[in-house]
Design a protein around this motif. Structure first.
Motif, PDB file in Angstrom:
ATOM      1  N   GLU A   3       0.803  -1.084   0.100  1.00  0.00           N
ATOM      2  CA  GLU A   3       0.052   0.056  -0.001  1.00  0.00           C
ATOM      3  C   GLU A   3       0.860   1.277   0.078  1.00  0.00           C
ATOM      4  O   GLU A   3       1.977   1.324   0.930  1.00  0.00           O
ATOM      5  N   GLY A  38     -11.467   3.744  -4.151  1.00  0.00           N
ATOM      6  CA  GLY A  38     -11.436   2.152  -3.726  1.00  0.00           C
ATOM      7  C   GLY A  38      -9.990   1.610  -3.307  1.00  0.00           C
ATOM      8  O   GLY A  38     -10.129   0.476  -2.762  1.00  0.00           O
ATOM      9  N   GLU A  39      -9.001   2.151  -3.929  1.00  0.00           N
ATOM     10  CA  GLU A  39      -7.729   1.771  -3.514  1.00  0.00           C
ATOM     11  C   GLU A  39      -7.546   1.878  -2.193  1.00  0.00           C
ATOM     12  O   GLU A  39      -7.902   2.796  -1.498  1.00  0.00           O
ATOM     13  N   ILE A  40      -6.785   1.078  -1.270  1.00  0.00           N
ATOM     14  CA  ILE A  40      -6.235   1.218   0.010  1.00  0.00           C
ATOM     15  C   ILE A  40      -4.660   2.040   0.020  1.00  0.00           C
ATOM     16  O   ILE A  40      -3.942   1.602  -0.484  1.00  0.00           O
ATOM     17  N   ARG A  52      -5.003   4.517   7.578  1.00  0.00           N
ATOM     18  CA  ARG A  52      -5.208   3.657   6.392  1.00  0.00           C
ATOM     19  C   ARG A  52      -6.468   3.293   6.278  1.00  0.00           C
ATOM     20  O   ARG A  52      -7.481   3.131   7.092  1.00  0.00           O
ATOM     21  N   GLY A  53      -6.770   3.377   4.937  1.00  0.00           N
ATOM     22  CA  GLY A  53      -8.263   3.185   4.257  1.00  0.00           C
ATOM     23  C   GLY A  53      -8.579   3.243   2.951  1.00  0.00           C
ATOM     24  O   GLY A  53      -7.592   3.703   2.157  1.00  0.00           O
ATOM     25  N   PRO A  54      -9.801   2.881   2.260  1.00  0.00           N
ATOM     26  CA  PRO A  54      -9.868   3.240   1.114  1.00  0.00           C
ATOM     27  C   PRO A  54     -10.137   4.592   0.712  1.00  0.00           C
ATOM     28  O   PRO A  54     -10.718   5.546   1.267  1.00  0.00           O
ATOM     29  N   VAL A  55      -9.599   4.905  -0.546  1.00  0.00           N
ATOM     30  CA  VAL A  55      -9.913   6.125  -1.175  1.00  0.00           C
ATOM     31  C   VAL A  55     -11.411   6.421  -1.482  1.00  0.00           C
ATOM     32  O   VAL A  55     -12.068   5.586  -2.317  1.00  0.00           O
ATOM     33  N   VAL A  56     -12.025   7.579  -1.087  1.00  0.00           N
ATOM     34  CA  VAL A  56     -13.296   7.747  -1.368  1.00  0.00           C
ATOM     35  C   VAL A  56     -13.416   8.908  -2.443  1.00  0.00           C
ATOM     36  O   VAL A  56     -14.736   9.079  -3.045  1.00  0.00           O
ATOM     37  N   ILE A  65      -9.732   9.761   1.942  1.00  0.00           N
ATOM     38  CA  ILE A  65      -9.824   8.214   2.470  1.00  0.00           C
ATOM     39  C   ILE A  65     -10.705   8.365   3.441  1.00  0.00           C
ATOM     40  O   ILE A  65     -11.068   9.494   4.308  1.00  0.00           O
TER      41      ILE A  65
END
Length: 246
Positions: A3, A38-40, A52-56, A65
């Protein structure tokens, strides 16, 4: 795939919050790296905390994110400090990059007696900026949550005073008879090592550092480049620290 890590401001992040990354870093993530929804990814503050988390959202140079996890890097009881004599050409950036990848905590520029490169007063900030950018980019590349400190340059006299405050200082010298492995590595405190320039340390510098409590040691049978020696020393110190902790 690992990531990606980007660096930005974090203000007491919590799971479920949304964190926005703007500025040059946000534009780089959205436009150059082409990070998509959607990418982390990870966003860190460079001081030991990251989310850390998904792109919105990824548009107009801003990456947003949703925080799924807050990551915090614990401080080690040992702090490694590299004193790097100013090297020629791009060897400075190479040394900073490799030391960062290996986990250095602080790098101190030093204009040694035999340094070919000289930082005139008007060049100090430019030189520091270049080293700091290199450390920042290397930390992102290797996913370090802490960007090492690039300190203001120190003189030989200032270094001698700092040696007295460390738990251990190793002075790297190709004519030393004591191998680094012959030292007892402290389990806590500041461990500093001094890397000389291409022309080597002068007798006066070695004497000043030894008088302040530094240990003059050998790290290799051959003479290493100034940009390589610090990396070898740090790797050995880390391995020896594990050995002595057993």
């Amino acid at each position: 795939m690992t990531e990606p890590l980007f660096l930005g401001d974090l203000d007491a992040p919590q799971v479920g919050q949304r964190v926005a990354l703007g500025g040059d870093e946000g534009r780089h993530a959205a436009a150059v790296r082409r990070i998509r929804v959607g990418e982390i990814v990870r966003i860190g503050d460079g001081a030991g905390t990251a989310v850390r988390g998904p792109v919105v959202e990824a548009a107009r140079g801003v990456l947003v994110i949703e925080v799924a996890e807050v990551l915090r890097e614990q401080l080690s009881p040992v702090r490694y400090v590299a004193v790097q004599a100013l090297p020629k050409g791009d060897r400075a950036e190479a040394a900073v990059e490799m030391l960062t990848e290996l986990g250095i905590d602080e790098i101190v520029p030093w204009q040694a007696e035999r340094s070919v490169v000289k930082w005139a007063p008007e060049r100090v900030e430019r030189g520091l900026s270049r080293w700091r950018i290199t450390a920042r980019e290397a930390a992102k590349q290797c996913r370090r949550l802490r960007v090492p400190t690039i300190a203001a340059p120190m003189t030989t006299a200032e270094l001698a005073l700092r040696i007295e405050q460390t738990a251990l200082t190793a002075v790297l010298h190709e004519t030393a008879t004591l191998p680094l492995a012959g030292l007892s590595i402290p389990s806590q405190g500041e461990i500093m090592f001094i890397v000389g320039p291409e022309g080597g340390l002068s007798e006066d510098e070695v004497a000043a550092f030894a008088a302040a409590g530094g240990h003059v040691v050998l790290i290799a049978e051959s003479v290493l480049r100034t940009s390589t020696a610090g990396v070898v020393a740090l790797a050995q110190l880390q391995a020896l620290g594990v050995r002595d902790a057993r």
